[in-house]
Write an enzyme that holds these catalytic residues in place. Structure first.
Site, PDB file in Angstrom:
ATOM      1  N   ASP A   1      12.346   5.530   4.525  1.00 55.67           N
ATOM      2  CA  ASP A   1      11.412   4.763   5.265  1.00 55.67           C
ATOM      3  C   ASP A   1      12.136   4.067   6.476  1.00 55.67           C
ATOM      4  O   ASP A   1      11.320   4.154   7.496  1.00 55.67           O
ATOM      5  CB  ASP A   1      10.852   3.493   4.207  1.00 55.67           C
ATOM      6  CG  ASP A   1      10.364   4.066   3.124  1.00 55.67           C
ATOM      7  OD1 ASP A   1       9.733   5.151   3.161  1.00 55.67           O
ATOM      8  OD2 ASP A   1      10.129   3.442   2.186  1.00 55.67           O
TER       9      ASP A   1
ATOM     10  N   SER B   1       5.698  -1.258   4.683  1.00 55.19           N
ATOM     11  CA  SER B   1       5.560  -2.394   5.592  1.00 55.19           C
ATOM     12  C   SER B   1       6.947  -3.225   5.528  1.00 55.19           C
ATOM     13  O   SER B   1       7.416  -3.738   6.882  1.00 55.19           O
ATOM     14  CB  SER B   1       4.432  -3.448   4.966  1.00 55.19           C
ATOM     15  OG  SER B   1       4.714  -3.872   3.842  1.00 55.19           O
TER      16      SER B   1
ATOM     17  N   GLU C   1      17.861  -4.036   2.885  1.00 53.68           N
ATOM     18  CA  GLU C   1      16.874  -3.911   1.692  1.00 53.68           C
ATOM     19  C   GLU C   1      17.724  -3.812   0.450  1.00 53.68           C
ATOM     20  O   GLU C   1      17.420  -4.492  -0.760  1.00 53.68           O
ATOM     21  CB  GLU C   1      15.887  -2.866   1.763  1.00 53.68           C
ATOM     22  CG  GLU C   1      14.722  -2.755   0.838  1.00 53.68           C
ATOM     23  CD  GLU C   1      13.447  -2.554   1.381  1.00 53.68           C
ATOM     24  OE1 GLU C   1      12.723  -2.120   0.629  1.00 53.68           O
ATOM     25  OE2 GLU C   1      13.217  -2.090   2.354  1.00 53.68           O
TER      26      GLU C   1
ATOM     27  N   ALA D   1       0.855  -1.386   0.057  1.00 54.70           N
ATOM     28  CA  ALA D   1       0.042  -0.138  -0.097  1.00 54.70           C
ATOM     29  C   ALA D   1       0.812   1.312   0.003  1.00 54.70           C
ATOM     30  O   ALA D   1       0.244   2.162   0.114  1.00 54.70           O
ATOM     31  CB  ALA D   1      -0.762   0.073   1.200  1.00 54.70           C
TER      32      ALA D   1
END
Length: 396
Positions: free
Chosen positions: A184, A139, A172, A135
């Site tokens: 983030d 997350s 990541e 979304a």
């Protein structure tokens, strides 16, 4: 009670549930339970990997991790929201594994911490999350950061939140294979209740800016279009590579170094590459919008940020080309229904929009967006309020 404190009892109940689920999976109570939030980005999209400015805020939606250390060099991972059982990995066998599924994110954090020389041993971890996946609400960063905070405490590593965010970003980038910037993870690690985070991604200086919309009779709505995005599909990497080409062509370290005053000259120099030209225009104008939003908030002119949100969406739609019909419909409908401003938030290609609205108008604006989606044949959006909340912390 202020609106931004309202989620605390729910967090306590969820922490107990997460610990109970840990015990059901692993056969013993956890050492502790930690939480890390999702985020929305108020303004400053795709500027973070261009050494620019961003302004995220943490959501009350969190990923919880119950965890205990192990002494046998084994990492065991289990999620209440994922299919399959326990993922078991050996620490000495961890290596970057793009497309490795959800477990690659926490495994990557363990790998990054060990690569940095931190004495991280094995662990059992169980996760429960209310952060919507796909979304645009980060997350993945919530999953990474909650893992980093849990391991930091379990092994008494003494790392500061910003350092844990950097290790999560490395996980990541290098382990999962998504070339994201630092925003983030920093939001998940460093935001505080009732504030938006003004972050300079070049030197990582940050300032907490008060953002109590309820106190001003305002609301920030999140419209989850339910269009799933996948940043690892190459489109994100293409935008980043294009920005880097633009910086090289202009002879600057990063697009952060192109000022709004010099933008026309820069665009002239890039006339032979219209795609890169458009990317550069977005980054330079978006950095300026972040600075304008901060100035308005500092001066108590919160309503004045609305048009900047809408301008940011137009730039993301037209220059960065990362919107989609559902996001455009949400923004256009909200603005037409009386919102102060709206824009897509997150990496793009689906995900969510944010809508700044007067409190009294919030129900009507939300209803207008829902009706517009139905009329267009889209799945019903999920609409909820974004309340500036706390960053990662231990909850039990």
């Amino acid at each position: 009670m202020t609106a931004h404190g309202a989620a605390a009892p729910a967090t306590g109940r969820r922490a107990r549930h997460t610990a109970e689920q840990f015990a059901a999976v692993y056969g013993a109570a956890p050492t502790g339970t930690w939480a890390a939030p999702g985020r929305v980005n108020l303004i400053g999209e795709h500027t973070d990997y261009n050494d620019g400015f961003v302004m995220p805020l943490a959501l009350p939606h969190t990923t919880l991790a119950a965890a205990s250390p192990r002494t046998d060099g084994v990492l065991r991972l289990h999620s209440g929201g994922a299919d399959g059982g326990v993922v078991e990995l050996r620490l000495d066998a961890l290596s970057p594994a793009p497309q490795g599924g959800w477990a690659a994110y926490p495994a990557g954090v363990v790998w990054a911490m060990r690569e940095a020389g931190l004495p991280v041993g094995g662990a059992d971890l169980h996760y429960e999350s209310t952060v919507p996946t796909g979304a645009g609400l980060s997350s993945s960063a919530a999953l990474e950061v909650v893992t980093a905070f849990a391991l930091n405490d379990l092994y008494a590593l003494g790392q500061e939140p910003q350092r844990l965010a950097q290790l999560a970003q490395r996980a990541e980038n290098a382990f999962v294979g998504v070339p994201c910037g630092i925003m983030d993870q920093t939001a998940a690690a460093c935001c505080i209740d009732g504030h938006a985070l003004f972050l300079d991604t070049r030197d990582l200086t940050r300032r907490q800016v008060p953002f109590d919309l309820a106190g001003e009779g305002l609301r920030l709505l999140v419209v989850d279009t339910r269009v799933k995005h996948e940043l690892g599909d190459g489109a994100y990497a293409e935008r980043r590579a294009g920005c880097e080409r633009g910086a090289r062509a202009l002879g600057v370290r990063a697009l952060r170094d192109v000022s709004p005053a010099h933008l026309p000259e820069a665009l002239d120099r890039l006339a032979g590459d219209p795609g890169v030209q458009a990317l550069v225009r977005h980054i330079v104008t978006e950095n300026h919008r972040v600075e304008e939003v901060v100035a308005h908030l500092d001066a108590g002119r919160t309503r004045a940020i609305g048009p900047l949100l809408t301008a940011g969406h137009a730039s993301l739609r037209d220059d960065f080309r990362i919107s989609c019909p559902e996001l455009d419909l949400a923004v256009d409908t909200a603005d037409a229904a009386g919102a102060l401003g709206a824009r897509m938030t997150g990496g793009g290609f689906g995900g969510s929009a944010i809508v700044l609205v007067e409190e009294a108008a919030a129900p009507a604006v939300g209803a207008a967006v829902t009706e517009a989606f139905a009329a267009a044949g889209h799945a019903a959006p999920r609409i909820f309020e974004a309340v500036a909340s706390a960053g990662a912390h231990r909850v039990a």
